[in-house]
Design a protein around this motif. Sequence first.
Motif, mmCIF file in Angstrom:
data_model
loop_
_atom_site.group_PDB
_atom_site.id
_atom_site.type_symbol
_atom_site.label_atom_id
_atom_site.label_comp_id
_atom_site.label_asym_id
_atom_site.label_seq_id
_atom_site.Cartn_x
_atom_site.Cartn_y
_atom_site.Cartn_z
ATOM 1 N N SER A 1 0.800 -0.988 -0.003
ATOM 2 C CA SER A 1 0.206 0.061 -0.221
ATOM 3 C C SER A 1 0.906 1.213 -0.113
ATOM 4 N N PRO A 2 1.199 1.685 -1.144
ATOM 5 C CA PRO A 2 2.051 2.994 -1.302
ATOM 6 C C PRO A 2 1.480 4.232 -0.536
ATOM 7 N N GLY A 3 2.090 5.430 -0.215
ATOM 8 C CA GLY A 3 1.699 6.382 0.486
ATOM 9 C C GLY A 3 1.811 7.604 -0.338
ATOM 10 N N VAL A 4 0.649 8.489 -0.142
ATOM 11 C CA VAL A 4 0.343 9.703 -1.149
ATOM 12 C C VAL A 4 0.464 10.618 0.022
ATOM 13 N N GLY A 5 1.078 11.908 0.094
ATOM 14 C CA GLY A 5 0.699 12.905 0.737
ATOM 15 C C GLY A 5 1.407 14.223 0.332
ATOM 16 N N THR A 6 1.361 15.301 1.194
ATOM 17 C CA THR A 6 2.041 16.295 1.018
ATOM 18 C C THR A 6 3.603 16.355 1.004
ATOM 19 N N PRO A 7 4.234 16.907 -0.009
ATOM 20 C CA PRO A 7 5.531 17.035 -0.223
ATOM 21 C C PRO A 7 6.185 17.429 1.282
ATOM 22 N N ARG B 1 0.807 -0.461 -11.892
ATOM 23 C CA ARG B 1 1.861 -1.223 -11.432
ATOM 24 C C ARG B 1 1.031 -2.310 -10.457
ATOM 25 N N GLY B 2 -0.274 -2.504 -10.653
ATOM 26 C CA GLY B 2 -1.027 -3.492 -9.989
ATOM 27 C C GLY B 2 -1.456 -3.200 -8.480
ATOM 28 N N ILE B 3 -1.199 -2.042 -8.071
ATOM 29 C CA ILE B 3 -1.478 -1.548 -6.837
ATOM 30 C C ILE B 3 -2.967 -1.621 -6.673
ATOM 31 N N ARG B 4 -3.480 -2.104 -5.557
ATOM 32 C CA ARG B 4 -4.798 -2.306 -5.286
ATOM 33 C C ARG B 4 -5.288 -1.803 -3.912
ATOM 34 N N VAL B 5 -4.248 -1.240 -3.004
ATOM 35 C CA VAL B 5 -4.612 -0.587 -1.899
ATOM 36 C C VAL B 5 -3.367 0.645 -1.967
ATOM 37 N N ASP C 1 -9.091 19.321 -1.539
ATOM 38 C CA ASP C 1 -9.207 19.112 -2.975
ATOM 39 C C ASP C 1 -8.495 18.215 -3.586
ATOM 40 N N ILE C 2 -7.246 17.942 -2.837
ATOM 41 C CA ILE C 2 -5.879 16.963 -3.387
ATOM 42 C C ILE C 2 -6.379 15.462 -3.240
ATOM 43 N N TYR C 3 -7.026 15.524 -1.770
ATOM 44 C CA TYR C 3 -7.325 13.959 -1.529
ATOM 45 C C TYR C 3 -8.765 13.581 -1.949
ATOM 46 N N ALA C 4 -9.695 14.541 -2.327
ATOM 47 C CA ALA C 4 -10.957 14.172 -3.201
ATOM 48 C C ALA C 4 -10.394 13.838 -4.530
ATOM 49 N N ALA C 5 -9.516 14.292 -4.892
ATOM 50 C CA ALA C 5 -9.017 13.765 -6.341
ATOM 51 C C ALA C 5 -8.572 12.326 -6.203
ATOM 52 N N ALA C 6 -7.759 12.316 -5.344
ATOM 53 C CA ALA C 6 -7.124 11.141 -5.267
ATOM 54 C C ALA C 6 -8.253 9.775 -5.065
ATOM 55 N N LEU C 7 -9.243 10.073 -4.096
ATOM 56 C CA LEU C 7 -10.095 9.151 -3.836
ATOM 57 C C LEU C 7 -10.902 8.856 -5.052
ATOM 58 N N ASP C 8 -11.170 9.937 -5.931
ATOM 59 C CA ASP C 8 -11.905 9.868 -6.912
ATOM 60 C C ASP C 8 -11.364 8.925 -8.061
ATOM 61 N N GLU C 9 -10.065 9.320 -8.413
ATOM 62 C CA GLU C 9 -9.569 8.529 -9.389
ATOM 63 C C GLU C 9 -9.284 7.167 -8.717
ATOM 64 N N ALA C 10 -9.062 6.757 -7.430
ATOM 65 C CA ALA C 10 -8.865 5.486 -7.015
ATOM 66 C C ALA C 10 -10.005 4.641 -7.338
ATOM 67 N N GLN C 11 -11.309 5.277 -7.187
ATOM 68 C CA GLN C 11 -12.478 4.685 -7.171
ATOM 69 C C GLN C 11 -12.707 4.082 -8.627
ATOM 70 N N VAL C 12 -12.207 4.860 -9.746
ATOM 71 C CA VAL C 12 -12.177 4.712 -11.200
ATOM 72 C C VAL C 12 -11.285 3.305 -11.389
ATOM 73 N N ARG C 13 -10.270 3.399 -10.887
ATOM 74 C CA ARG C 13 -9.240 2.501 -11.036
ATOM 75 C C ARG C 13 -9.121 1.175 -10.156
ATOM 76 N N ASP C 14 -10.219 1.222 -9.256
ATOM 77 C CA ASP C 14 -10.653 0.004 -8.450
ATOM 78 C C ASP C 14 -9.425 -0.162 -7.381
ATOM 79 N N ILE C 15 -9.119 0.887 -6.679
ATOM 80 C CA ILE C 15 -8.118 0.788 -5.726
ATOM 81 C C ILE C 15 -8.810 1.389 -4.423
ATOM 82 N N ARG C 16 -8.379 0.531 -3.126
ATOM 83 C CA ARG C 16 -9.021 0.879 -2.014
ATOM 84 C C ARG C 16 -8.257 1.955 -1.533
ATOM 85 N N VAL C 17 -8.712 2.914 -0.961
ATOM 86 C CA VAL C 17 -7.786 3.873 -0.143
ATOM 87 C C VAL C 17 -7.946 3.669 1.158
#
Length: 474
Positions: free
Chosen positions: A172-178, A214-218, A239-255
Amino acid sequence: MRTQPGRSGTRRRTFRLAVLALLAGSVWPAHGQPPEPAASASAVRLFTGGRVIVGDGRVIEDGAVLVRGERIVRVGSAGEVTAPPGASVVDLAGRTLMPALVNTHAHLGWEGYRSWGSGNFTRENLIDHLHRHAYYGVGTIISTGSDREEIALEVRQAQRVGEVGGARYLVSPGVGTPGGGPNPRFTNDAGWWGLHGVSSPAEAREVVRAEAARGIRVLKIWVDARDERRGARVKLHPDIYAAALDEAQVRDIRVIAHATTLEDHKRLLGAGARRFIHMPYDTAVDDEYLALLASRNAYIVPTIGMVTRREPYRRPVYDDPFFQEQVPEEVVAMLRDAAAGDPAAAGGASPRTAADEARARVIRDNFRRLREHVILGTDAGAVGDFFGYADHLELELFVRLGMTPAEAIVAATTRAAQAFGLIDTGAIEAGRVADLLVLNANPLDDIRNTRQIAAVYLRGVEVDRAALRARWTD
């Protein structure tokens, strides 16, 4: 567990590094791997004559489970499910069969048993951690936000093709503020490779798309900004995490979102989040928040073991035989000696302030109100808890804070699997993978009976716990 054919029936950091040094002898050598049990893909086993805890609240008192290869093919009463010719029979008389645990929050790879840090993240060390979870009956482990991806993905693939054993590994890779995200214990490490830093909704979407390829699902999103060395101190913008959540839903990724305040939880729920690492620790939850959780069918990993280190009921690990069985005697002695100077570092209690008491009340009351949404996770590998052992401690804490043993088992098996779409594990049902825990006592009577492990089966194959124990304690 034997089967018989045809038979029915600072000071703290210094202390921690010293302990890790003593554990050095328990690492698998760089040129070798832990023993992988051999088993035919068509092997058939019948578990029969004991209590079967399905994982969703149901119990079959005199049950039977038929396993072919890695899959469960039939579940029922002992009289309904019989052994076909040539099957091995596991006699469950006086025992309990339950699903292996599903841990949705840990940090693998950094614990090196000589030291703690990014330099320990090797293929061999990562595989060792998978086996440590398996030893304690954990069938699935999600490592969140701190894995070196090129190594992690290689191990994940090797496990998928049967070259690597241990608990099922989800990256489960991580995404956040630099400059934000993980706590300073990670980010102060000179070798910290960082999370995927994003500064705009477009960047967030790009990262999600790349990880999906890359096959990430979480995927983990860090809302906190705690990187003291880099000094960002800016939370991830909604606004940033809303975009991540929206894109993840499209890509079948659980956040799964890392957040610890009630305000952040509410905002994340409004943006579409459904999974949380940590519950609100800052204030009492309110009816608005509970309604949001219910409407989103949300899941929460409370990591109670991490936030109750100074509770007076915490038993020091060095006094626990369940812990002692998988470490050298020197480690037990070191923990016992260290407790005199810093009890919390050794897993014991330490003096509490009025603020500690107030926070403990908030955590206790919030947990009771959130318990229908709780799933298992430990944070082991980041805060000093021991892999696998911490899972059983967490279950005990769930019950201490208000769950029944049956509710705790659901939270650690079926519900935890459901939270991440793991439809083939987490329950004892036909069609699911045979990730099974055989116990010598009934955990519904006492949740600490999950520690009475007779055997662990992952993907239908028995884990050689004796060999692992010998390797770690010699």
